[in-house]
Design a protein around this motif. Structure first.
Motif, mmCIF file in Angstrom:
data_model
loop_
_atom_site.group_PDB
_atom_site.id
_atom_site.type_symbol
_atom_site.label_atom_id
_atom_site.label_comp_id
_atom_site.label_asym_id
_atom_site.label_seq_id
_atom_site.Cartn_x
_atom_site.Cartn_y
_atom_site.Cartn_z
ATOM 1 N N GLN A 156 -5.350 3.437 0.090
ATOM 2 C CA GLN A 156 -4.384 2.442 -0.356
ATOM 3 C C GLN A 156 -3.472 3.026 -1.420
ATOM 4 O O GLN A 156 -3.937 3.624 -2.397
ATOM 5 N N GLU A 157 -2.182 2.863 -1.230
ATOM 6 C CA GLU A 157 -1.214 3.321 -2.208
ATOM 7 C C GLU A 157 -1.030 2.283 -3.310
ATOM 8 O O GLU A 157 -1.455 1.133 -3.190
ATOM 9 N N GLY A 158 -0.358 2.709 -4.392
ATOM 10 C CA GLY A 158 -0.150 1.815 -5.521
ATOM 11 C C GLY A 158 0.636 0.574 -5.174
ATOM 12 O O GLY A 158 0.444 -0.485 -5.785
ATOM 13 N N ASN A 159 1.533 0.660 -4.180
ATOM 14 C CA ASN A 159 2.344 -0.493 -3.799
ATOM 15 C C ASN A 159 1.637 -1.434 -2.837
ATOM 16 O O ASN A 159 2.230 -2.402 -2.354
ATOM 17 N N GLY A 160 0.369 -1.155 -2.525
ATOM 18 C CA GLY A 160 -0.409 -2.036 -1.662
ATOM 19 C C GLY A 160 -0.466 -1.628 -0.211
ATOM 20 O O GLY A 160 -1.214 -2.220 0.570
ATOM 21 N N ASP A 161 0.304 -0.607 0.193
ATOM 22 C CA ASP A 161 0.258 -0.147 1.583
ATOM 23 C C ASP A 161 -1.094 0.491 1.881
ATOM 24 O O ASP A 161 -1.637 1.248 1.065
ATOM 25 N N LEU A 162 -1.616 0.201 3.076
ATOM 26 C CA LEU A 162 -2.885 0.788 3.514
ATOM 27 C C LEU A 162 -2.607 1.796 4.618
ATOM 28 O O LEU A 162 -1.896 1.499 5.584
ATOM 29 N N ARG A 163 -3.164 2.993 4.471
ATOM 30 C CA ARG A 163 -2.918 4.068 5.432
ATOM 31 C C ARG A 163 -4.229 4.531 6.077
ATOM 32 O O ARG A 163 -5.287 4.503 5.448
ATOM 33 N N GLY B 278 -1.135 -1.409 7.057
ATOM 34 C CA GLY B 278 -1.182 -2.690 6.359
ATOM 35 C C GLY B 278 -0.387 -2.639 5.079
ATOM 36 O O GLY B 278 0.046 -1.569 4.634
ATOM 37 N N ALA B 279 -0.146 -3.817 4.497
ATOM 38 C CA ALA B 279 0.620 -3.928 3.255
ATOM 39 C C ALA B 279 0.042 -5.042 2.388
ATOM 40 O O ALA B 279 -0.712 -5.894 2.860
ATOM 41 N N GLN B 280 0.391 -4.997 1.109
ATOM 42 C CA GLN B 280 0.006 -6.018 0.118
ATOM 43 C C GLN B 280 -1.514 -6.209 0.031
ATOM 44 O O GLN B 280 -2.030 -7.325 0.074
ATOM 45 N N TRP B 281 -2.225 -5.099 -0.146
ATOM 46 C CA TRP B 281 -3.671 -5.166 -0.351
ATOM 47 C C TRP B 281 -4.025 -5.239 -1.840
ATOM 48 O O TRP B 281 -5.201 -5.222 -2.202
ATOM 49 N N GLN B 282 -3.014 -5.359 -2.719
ATOM 50 C CA GLN B 282 -3.302 -5.391 -4.159
ATOM 51 C C GLN B 282 -4.163 -6.569 -4.612
ATOM 52 O O GLN B 282 -4.902 -6.439 -5.595
ATOM 53 N N ALA C 229 0.377 3.292 -10.772
ATOM 54 C CA ALA C 229 0.008 1.953 -10.324
ATOM 55 C C ALA C 229 -1.470 1.961 -9.966
ATOM 56 O O ALA C 229 -1.926 2.829 -9.227
ATOM 57 N N PRO C 230 -2.240 0.993 -10.442
ATOM 58 C CA PRO C 230 -3.679 0.985 -10.170
ATOM 59 C C PRO C 230 -4.049 0.518 -8.777
ATOM 60 O O PRO C 230 -5.198 0.600 -8.389
ATOM 61 N N GLY C 231 -3.081 0.010 -7.996
ATOM 62 C CA GLY C 231 -3.375 -0.414 -6.639
ATOM 63 C C GLY C 231 -3.971 -1.795 -6.534
ATOM 64 O O GLY C 231 -4.278 -2.261 -5.432
ATOM 65 N N ILE C 232 -4.145 -2.461 -7.653
ATOM 66 C CA ILE C 232 -4.694 -3.816 -7.697
ATOM 67 C C ILE C 232 -3.761 -4.653 -8.555
ATOM 68 O O ILE C 232 -3.248 -4.169 -9.564
ATOM 69 N N ILE C 233 -3.512 -5.896 -8.156
ATOM 70 C CA ILE C 233 -2.678 -6.744 -8.996
ATOM 71 C C ILE C 233 -3.236 -6.744 -10.419
ATOM 72 O O ILE C 233 -4.440 -6.693 -10.629
ATOM 73 N N ASP C 234 -2.328 -6.788 -11.382
ATOM 74 C CA ASP C 234 -2.742 -6.555 -12.760
ATOM 75 C C ASP C 234 -2.145 -7.608 -13.685
ATOM 76 O O ASP C 234 -0.970 -7.959 -13.566
ATOM 77 N N HIS C 235 -2.980 -8.100 -14.599
ATOM 78 C CA HIS C 235 -2.506 -9.030 -15.618
ATOM 79 C C HIS C 235 -2.850 -8.518 -17.014
ATOM 80 O O HIS C 235 -2.824 -9.258 -17.981
ATOM 81 N N LEU C 236 -3.164 -7.215 -17.069
ATOM 82 C CA LEU C 236 -3.606 -6.622 -18.326
ATOM 83 C C LEU C 236 -2.621 -5.526 -18.746
ATOM 84 O O LEU C 236 -1.421 -5.724 -18.715
#
Length: 684
Positions: free
Chosen positions: A127-134, A156-160, A441-448
């Motif tokens: 998974q890339e930082g932007n959420g794309d899955l390869r 795939g996309a938006q796996w964050q 980018a950590p590859g996961i949605i972030d609020h920190l």
């Protein structure tokens, strides 16, 4: 002893048919086998449950380790090199065997992905930082450098939104989202084509407690989980829990069928902490310019280096402030009750915090690196000796502490209902210690921290100067520095970032006093000033919740966050993501010159999916004179972007009302123009 029983393993890697490769914190590799893996029988382990050492050291150096069911192991170095190993098992009862002669061969380069899962059937999902899955498939034999023709294809996309991802054989992928269930997917392609069961939509299979971690699968629907301790304060998480999804490859057509319902306890002693080989924390989360800050490190590496980097203010990559210094590694045991009392590690070295242009107020880290490049960052805030700018940015360190899952526990730990929680700040923080890959980018949605840095780095790129303070500073000394020119102070505006949820009463009072004396509040997050917290007597711990364990929400005592921000937390939109739509362009000082018209859309692109989402705020009631600048298009009610004009000497407020907005700032030009106007007005 070269490991702590309370965090013995860095990772537990499934090898199929009940085999588990366990990477000990000191680098040893152990082989285990749960012989009744298909039924969940509790006391059925090879070697009576004792692991067999099959690797004598060095396994702690890898970023990730995955395995196939035939003994192949894929291990990635911090520099992105992917190495191939194979353990040839000769006795499945004892774990006896040997390593293939080509073990350790490099089979790939540039595997600098935030997340990689799989290994089953020689398939790896990156998974890339932007959420794309390869999709990748290793087709080599004996360590040869050979991959399937379409390796690297986007599937795939938006796996964050999935905080955890792990795979089972034959395309099955599991994911967990914040505070939700275990989701099931199945990739049906065999060549990198875009082909998914159920149209790629998730099937929810099992309800999980919030922030449960340490899940992994072991073939044919078998899933293991490290059970969270429900004691208060928490004990070590040692128990291994077994589950099995009987129809793991067809749940989309045959329904969810679990064996034994709630699962079975099948083992103990499997404590896990992924950073246990190299980790640390600062004596304090905030240091004043011109002082010294202690750094406390525990490592199983014989040596490491430390340097100081400035994360913000910076416009891109971190700035190296002090060059790497070689240090002798020292492993340290955790003290009893470390979740609430702190780790109790002795100081390893100190950072001399400078002054002037090379040490501006901001967010820094002591960067720790092993010989092979494994990294751990110890974040801290440098506050100014005296206010230097007209804008103060509050770094929400209470939120970083509340959601810090290091040690398996935070303020939302499952099973501790009815109990007050004291969470120490003197422990490593997994929300702020990302390695060099995560810096992009950590590859996961972030609020920190990652989201807050995106905002601060953009501010720096636009020459918007600011000083930084931690939550603890606002509590301890805020009445002396958070002062407007009318009060004899320096600051015209206070910026609240992505998720400033937890405030002490004193900190809240200081914000109110600032606002009442003309101070402007720029609130660029969501779910802010929501819950009252306290600090321990020594100032090193945050106390969450009332004595009965209920959350001490400000609104319950007549102090709604809307009194300061104009908006308050709106629960129905949790984990929904949408752009904003402009509602007003003539009654606020921020939209003129942006080129935006009523009805225009912005915030569609975001590292965090979209600008309005995750947690959002709306007006609980009419706010006199307020202007709805824009509104999120979330189906259940989007964030209300609000302007509250000054009244009777009180400073104005700009509220974004969304936890995900800051992650849109670097890429959304319309939002950038809007915020530039906000900051220009803030210092006018």
């Amino acid at each position: 002893m070269a490991y702590d029983p309370q965090q013995r393993f860095l990772n537990l890697v499934p090898g199929g048919n009940g085999i588990i490769y366990a990477i000990q914190a000191d680098g040893k590799l152990y082989w285990y086998r749960h012989t009744n893996w298909s039924t969940g029988a509790p006391a059925s382990w090879a070697n009576s449950g004792s692991g067999r050492v099959i690797g004598n050291g060095g396994w702690q150096k890898f970023r990730f380790v995955l395995a196939a069911a035939d003994g192949q192991i894929f291990a990635c170095m911090p520099n992105g090199d992917l190495l191939w190993y194979r353990y040839i098992l000769s006795n499945s009862t004892t774990g006896a065997g040997g390593w293939h002669s080509a073990s350790g061969t490099r089979i790939g380069t540039q595997w600098n992905f935030p997340r990689v899962i799989g290994g089953w059937n020689n398939v790896l999902y990156a998974q890339e930082g932007n959420g794309d899955l390869r999709w990748y498939k290793y087709t080599g034999t004996n360590g040869s450098f050979k991959w399937a023709a379409n390796s690297g294809a986007k599937i795939g996309a938006q796996w964050q939104p999935y905080t955890q991802l792990f795979a089972d054989p034959n395309g099955v992928i599991y994911g967990t989202r914040h505070g939700s269930s275990l989701s099931w997917f199945r990739y049906l392609g065999t060549d990198g084509s875009f082909k998914w069961a159920n149209g790629g939509e998730a099937v929810d299979t099992m309800l999980l407690g919030p922030f449960e971690r340490g899940l992994f699968s072991n073939g044919s629907g078998t899933i293991y989980k490290i059970q969270t301790s429900t004691a208060n304060p928490p004990g070590a998480d040692t128990r291994l829990q077994w589950y099995r999804l009987l129809n793991s490859e067809t749940v989309n057509t045959s329904g969810v069928q679990w064996a034994n319902g709630s699962g079975s306890a099948v083992g103990s002693g499997f404590t896990r902490e992924e950073c246990a080989a190299l980790q640390g924390y600062p004596t304090s989360l905030s240091a004043r310019q011109g002082t010294s800050l202690g750094i406390h490190v525990s490592t199983t590496f014989p040596s490491y280096t430390s340097s100081t980097i400035r994360l913000a203010p910076a416009t891109g990559a971190p700035v190296v402030v002090t060059q790497p210094t070689s240090r002798t590694g020292q492993f340290k045991m955790l003290q009893s009750g470390y979740h609430s009392a702190g780790c109790g590690w002795s100081q390893s070295f100190s950072v001399a915090v400078g002054t002037g242009s090379s040490w501006p107020s901001g967010v820094y880290a002591s960067q720790l690196k092993s010989t092979h490049g494994k990294e751990h960052n110890v974040m801290f805030v440098v506050r100014p000796t005296t206010p230097q700018r007209q804008i103060a940015v509050l770094v929400p360190t209470n939120t970083y502490t509340a959601y810090n899952f290091w040690g398996g526990h935070n303020q939302y730990t499952s099973g501790q209902g009815g109990a007050q929680r004291t969470v120490s700040m003197q422990r490593p923080n997994m929300g702020t210690s990302w390695d060099n890959v995560y810096r992009t980018a950590p590859g996961i949605i972030d609020h920190l921290l990652h989201s807050d840095l995106q905002l601060m780095r953009w501010m720096t790129s636009k020459s918007i100067g600011y000083d930084c303070y931690a939550d603890t500073d606002l509590h301890a000394t805020g009445s002396s520095w958070l002062r407007t020119p009318a009060q004899g102070g320096n600051y015209k505006a206070l910026v609240l970032t992505s998720h400033p949820e937890y405030f002490s009463q004193t900190a809240r009072d200081n914000v109110v006093a600032f606002q009442n004396n003309g101070g402007r509040v720029i609130y660029l997050g969501g779910n802010g000033i929501y819950e009252r917290v306290k600090y321990t007597a020594d100032g090193h711990g945050v106390v969450f919740r009332r004595a009965d364990g209920s959350r001490d929400v400000y609104a319950d005592s007549g102090q709604s966050e809307a009194q300061i921000l104009g908006v308050s937390h709106y629960q129905p939109t949790y984990m929904s993501f949408s752009p904003y739509q402009v509602r007003d362009t003539g009654n606020n000082p921020f939209t003129p010159g942006t080129g935006m018209s009523v009805g225009d859309i912005f915030g569609t692109a975001s590292y965090n999916i979209a600008a309005s989402g995750w947690e959002v705020d709306r007006r609980p009631a009419a706010v006199p004179g307020s202007v709805l600048v824009a509104e999120g298009l979330n189906k259940t009610g989007g964030a209300e972007m609000l302007y509250v004009p000054p009244v009777a000497g009180k400073g104005w407020v700009f509220s974004a009302g969304s936890l995900t907005l800051t992650a849109s700032v670097p890429t959304d030009t319309a939002l950038q123009k809007l915020l530039q106007n906000v900051f220009t007005q803030a210092v006018a």
